[in-house]
Design a protein around this motif. Structure first.
Motif, PDB file in Angstrom:
ATOM      1  N   VAL A 175       0.844  -1.220   0.000  1.00  0.00           N
ATOM      2  CA  VAL A 175       0.000   0.000   0.000  1.00  0.00           C
ATOM      3  C   VAL A 175       0.870   1.257   0.000  1.00  0.00           C
ATOM      4  O   VAL A 175       0.558   2.253  -0.646  1.00  0.00           O
ATOM      5  CB  VAL A 175      -0.961  -0.012   1.218  1.00  0.00           C
ATOM      6  CG1 VAL A 175      -1.639   1.334   1.404  1.00  0.00           C
ATOM      7  CG2 VAL A 175      -1.995  -1.123   1.071  1.00  0.00           C
ATOM      8  N   LYS A 176       2.036   1.152   0.659  1.00  0.00           N
ATOM      9  CA  LYS A 176       2.906   2.348   0.753  1.00  0.00           C
ATOM     10  C   LYS A 176       3.413   2.758  -0.638  1.00  0.00           C
ATOM     11  O   LYS A 176       3.829   3.896  -0.863  1.00  0.00           O
ATOM     12  CB  LYS A 176       4.068   2.118   1.713  1.00  0.00           C
ATOM     13  CG  LYS A 176       4.959   0.962   1.361  1.00  0.00           C
ATOM     14  CD  LYS A 176       5.998   0.700   2.450  1.00  0.00           C
ATOM     15  CE  LYS A 176       6.898  -0.487   2.154  1.00  0.00           C
ATOM     16  NZ  LYS A 176       6.207  -1.674   1.635  1.00  0.00           N
ATOM     17  N   ASP A 177       3.351   1.827  -1.617  1.00  0.00           N
ATOM     18  CA  ASP A 177       3.813   2.178  -2.971  1.00  0.00           C
ATOM     19  C   ASP A 177       2.834   3.114  -3.693  1.00  0.00           C
ATOM     20  O   ASP A 177       3.135   3.616  -4.767  1.00  0.00           O
ATOM     21  CB  ASP A 177       4.015   0.906  -3.814  1.00  0.00           C
ATOM     22  CG  ASP A 177       5.111   0.019  -3.231  1.00  0.00           C
ATOM     23  OD1 ASP A 177       5.830   0.519  -2.348  1.00  0.00           O
ATOM     24  OD2 ASP A 177       5.204  -1.164  -3.597  1.00  0.00           O
ATOM     25  N   ALA A 178       1.675   3.320  -3.071  1.00  0.00           N
ATOM     26  CA  ALA A 178       0.691   4.228  -3.707  1.00  0.00           C
ATOM     27  C   ALA A 178       1.070   5.690  -3.473  1.00  0.00           C
ATOM     28  O   ALA A 178       0.486   6.594  -4.059  1.00  0.00           O
ATOM     29  CB  ALA A 178      -0.695   3.955  -3.139  1.00  0.00           C
ATOM     30  N   VAL A 179       2.072   5.891  -2.604  1.00  0.00           N
ATOM     31  CA  VAL A 179       2.436   7.274  -2.255  1.00  0.00           C
ATOM     32  C   VAL A 179       2.887   8.054  -3.496  1.00  0.00           C
ATOM     33  O   VAL A 179       3.607   7.526  -4.349  1.00  0.00           O
ATOM     34  CB  VAL A 179       3.576   7.273  -1.205  1.00  0.00           C
ATOM     35  CG1 VAL A 179       4.073   8.693  -0.945  1.00  0.00           C
ATOM     36  CG2 VAL A 179       3.066   6.669   0.090  1.00  0.00           C
ATOM     37  N   ARG A 180       2.406   9.296  -3.593  1.00  0.00           N
ATOM     38  CA  ARG A 180       2.800  10.185  -4.703  1.00  0.00           C
ATOM     39  C   ARG A 180       3.844  11.173  -4.185  1.00  0.00           C
ATOM     40  O   ARG A 180       3.731  11.685  -3.072  1.00  0.00           O
ATOM     41  CB  ARG A 180       1.596  10.960  -5.222  1.00  0.00           C
ATOM     42  CG  ARG A 180       0.466  10.128  -5.803  1.00  0.00           C
ATOM     43  CD  ARG A 180       0.904   9.323  -7.021  1.00  0.00           C
ATOM     44  NE  ARG A 180      -0.186   8.567  -7.597  1.00  0.00           N
ATOM     45  CZ  ARG A 180      -0.704   8.822  -8.821  1.00  0.00           C
ATOM     46  NH1 ARG A 180      -0.229   9.825  -9.534  1.00  0.00           N
ATOM     47  NH2 ARG A 180      -1.689   8.097  -9.305  1.00  0.00           N
TER      48      ARG A 180
END
Ligand code: HGY
Ligand code: MN
Ligand code: MN
Length: 414
Positions: A175-180
């Protein structure tokens, strides 16, 4: 002058409206469920037809990308959410998703090229109906979803967000890879229904939001003692419901006295074991506090905690409270509001500046980039109920403002 097509906007809303768990009793579309999956399939296919590169981000939000001609320039983003409350309406969220889809179609069929790439997004779990916090899709983009939330926030059946993500084919660890990266974003705009009576009462077509209220939300559990309702004297009871009602009354009274659009709501109240002849042994309830002034929210929380301490001491009940979300009031970008106004004036659309008493993904995206939020009228000011409605002619006007604004924001020199 480019403008949206009302028939396609209506088709978007009516198609998404089919995917509810409570047909005939409003819209109930919880995140990562079959209703979500069917809606997702429709949104993705419409995005593909509009020539977008479609992907699901690591948190589960849908993104459709349209490349620009500029090299290494930031993204202009438009979107809203597609999950719902329980027994809600067909426009809260989907109006903004339909706006994004229609803007994408118009750019595609007119073969418009823009300097900046544009992303059209449909966010998930904005309402928090399933896992309690809300604004999840945008908070994932802003890096505000913790591992603790993923592991411990549960739905009414005790399913954790982690398990729901896994069952849906997503990796909770990712989920942390969704960070922009804020550098990668130029602006985010959201079209949403007003969900209140202002625009309709002033016969205006659109509202441009200056401030979104701060929101703090708690889950509270009070443990007393279940007893026989007939044989237990009143002075010997540890009545969890009675304790809860005192807290609810404090939240109501302090919010009421504050004024300034400050509100406090106990929206869920469950008592256990739940029998006409049993003194409630346990109570679970939610508290939702909002205001344009953070100090008002803090004062209500302080008074609420005082009442919790008093009832705990006086009635011998135990209290467990968990803060689910706390977002301060957010002031939105004046320049984007100015573009909304230019577009509205250019198209002869009436409007006003206003505050949003509802929370939106826009308030989280404001931590990443410049944000604009535009409202279209709600019939009778109703929302979060099956009666929720916006006339398609009015929705079209909002989409036309969004279209013009996106075109301006995606130009080089803005
Ligand atoms: O709760 C709200 O204000 C929004 O509907 N999520
Ligand atoms: Mn809502
Ligand atoms: Mn909404």
């Amino acid at each position: 002058m480019l403008e949206s097509k009302i028939s396609r906007i209506q088709r978007d809303i009516e198609t998404m409206a089919q995917y509810t768990a409570t047909p005939g009793n409003g819209m109930t579309r919880l995140s990562f469920t079959e209703e979500d999956r069917k809606t997702r399939a429709y949104i993705c296919s419409e995005m593909e037809k509009a020539g977008l590169h479609v992907y699901t981000d690591a948190a589960g939000s849908i993104c459709g990308r349209r490349d620009g001609v500029g090299e290494g320039v930031p993204i202009v983003m438009i979107g809203s959410h597609f999950d719902s409350v329980k027994n809600g309406g067909n426009f809260d969220g989907p109006a903004g998703v339909a706006a994004a889809l229609e803007v994408a179609r118009i750019l595609h069929e007119n073969n418009i090229s823009t300097e900046n790439p544009i992303e059209f997004v449909a966010m998930i779990e904005e309402e928090g109906t399933r896992f309690g916090a809300g604004l999840y899709g945008s908070r994932a983009m802003a890096g505000q979803v913790s591992n603790n939330e993923i592991k411990t926030f549960r739905d009414a059946n005790g399913i954790s967000l982690e398990k729901a993500l896994q069952d849906f084919g997503l990796d909770p660890l990712k989920v942390k890879d969704a960070v922009r990266n804020p550098e990668d974003l130029k602006a985010f705009i959201e079209l949403h229904i007003e969900q209140g009576p202002v625009l309709e009462s002033e016969t205006l077509d659109a509202g441009f939001v200056s401030t979104i209220v701060g929101i703090t939300r708690f889950d509270i559990e009070i443990e007393g003692r279940a007893d026989h309702a007939g044989t237990t004297p009143m002075h010997m009871r540890k009545d969890a419901l009675l304790a809860s009602l005192e807290v609810a009354k404090t939240v109501h009274d302090v919010a009421y006295a504050k004024g300034e659009g400050t509100v406090g709501t106990v929206g869920i109240m469950q008592i256990y074991p739940g029998g006409a002849n049993i003194v409630p042994g346990k109570a679970f309830f939610t508290v939702d506090i909002r205001s344009v002034e953070q100090s008002n929210i803090e004062d209500i929380v302080k008074e609420m905690k005082k009442t919790l301490e008093l009832v705990s001491a006086r009635m011998g009940v135990s209290v467990h409270m968990e803060r689910k979300i706390s977002v301060p009031p957010i002031h939105l970008d004046k320049k984007i509001r100015g573009i909304f106004e230019q577009e509205a004036n250019h198209r002869g659309i009436s409007y006003r500046t206003m505050v949003s008493g509802a929370g939106h993904d826009a308030m989280i995206m404001a931590s990443l980039t410049r944000v604009g939020l535009l409202f279209v009228p709600s019939k009778g000011g109703r929302s979060h109920c099956p009666e929720e409605w916006t006339d398609y002619e009015q929705l079209k006007k909002g989409v036309d403002i969004a279209l013009g604004t996106i075109l301006k924001l995606a130009e080089a020199n803005i």
